[in-house]
Design a protein around this motif. Structure first.
Motif: not given
Length: 302
Positions: A186-194
């Motif tokens: 969830l946090f920090p946002p992972d690479e997929k989210w970024k």
């Protein structure tokens, strides 16, 4: 050996159990609906919070650089695992525990595990990953809000202002039917989210601006992001738990129907056998009486 009376009692008990199973089926089906509606209602709010975080990272710092900065400050790693307190849910907790164990073994990180549900807590302990904290599973939508608030408050209490890494694991509904274990950071946002955030277009023509202080704004966005994400995971887990219970009750109902059918056949066979024996006794008595009368008639008694 079964008697007619014992079979009547067994048939009656099976009927009562079937009534309980049907009630539990109805409750599980109702639970699935309300938790799925709760998840659907969160979509717009989650989208708003997500856009806020995207706006912050785009304006103030590149997402990758932000992730690297967070990593330097990380001191604790949390894994929040959702399970159940009650049984009759099939392999709900076993599947979750196996999935989490495999993920933790492959990650190689020292993780502080917090579980929601006594049963998944026991499964993880048996697997060699004893949780540090365990919370009861909420039994209503209102209970989800208080649970999530308590989890985040206790997390903030033990970490203070330190940065931490948060993973979440829960059973997630499939598109068609059933459920499957799911886990992500969830946090920090992972690479997929970024990467997905970089590709998303801002819904308005003008680019957003961060006001009210960078740290304060990011902290508020992170709190809301964690809250809505954990809330959604809890609601999805509860929907899957009810789906598992519904499936278990359907199997139980089928087994009860088969048992009742077998008991009824046995009862009718035994009853017919008893009637046949009584008829045989009557016929035998009649034949004996008839022979006795014939013999007496020949002797001149009649």
């Amino acid at each position: 050996m079964d008697t007619l009376e014992s079979l009547r009692r067994k048939i009656g008990s099976a009927g009562e159990l079937e009534s309980v199973v049907r009630t539990m089926k109805a409750m599980a089906a109702s639970g699935i609906g309300q938790y799925e509606r709760a998840v659907a209602a969160l979509r717009d709010y989650y989208r708003t919070v997500e856009l806020g975080m995207i706006a912050y990272f785009r304006q103030e710092i590149h997402a990758t650089a932000a992730g690297e900065k967070k990593k330097e400050k990380q001191k604790r790693v949390f894994a929040i695992v959702f399970g159940s307190d009650q049984g009759l849910v099939g392999q709900f907790n076993e599947t979750m525990a196996e999935f989490v164990s495999a993920k933790l073994q492959s990650s190689g990180k020292i993780t502080e595990i917090w579980t929601i549900g006594e049963r998944v807590n026991d499964r993880l302990t048996d697997a060699g990953f004893p949780p540090v904290k365990t919370f009861p599973v909420p039994n209503s939508l209102g209970g989800i809000t208080s649970l999530v608030g308590k989890i985040l408050a206790e997390m903030e209490e033990v970490t203070g202002n330190e940065s931490n890494e948060v993973f979440i694991f829960h059973n997630k509904p499939r598109e068609r039917a059933g459920y499957e274990p799911s886990g992500n950071r969830l946090f920090p946002p992972d690479e997929k989210w970024k990467n997905e955030a970089e590709e998303k277009k801002w819904p308005a023509n003008k680019q957003p601006q961060v006001v009210g202080g960078q740290e304060h704004t990011l902290a508020a966005l992170v709190r809301e992001y964690l809250f809505v994400s954990v809330y959604r995971a809890c609601a999805e887990s509860l929907a899957c738990e009810n789906a598992g219970r519904l499936e278990a009750m359907q199997r139980a109902e089928k087994n009860i129907d088969e048992l009742m059918e077998e008991l009824n056949h046995k009862y009718h066979r035994l009853r017919q056998s008893s009637i046949d024996e009584e008829l045989f006794d009557v016929v035998s008595g009649f034949e004996a009486l008839k022979k006795n009368r014939t013999a007496n008639s020949k002797r001149g008694y009649y």
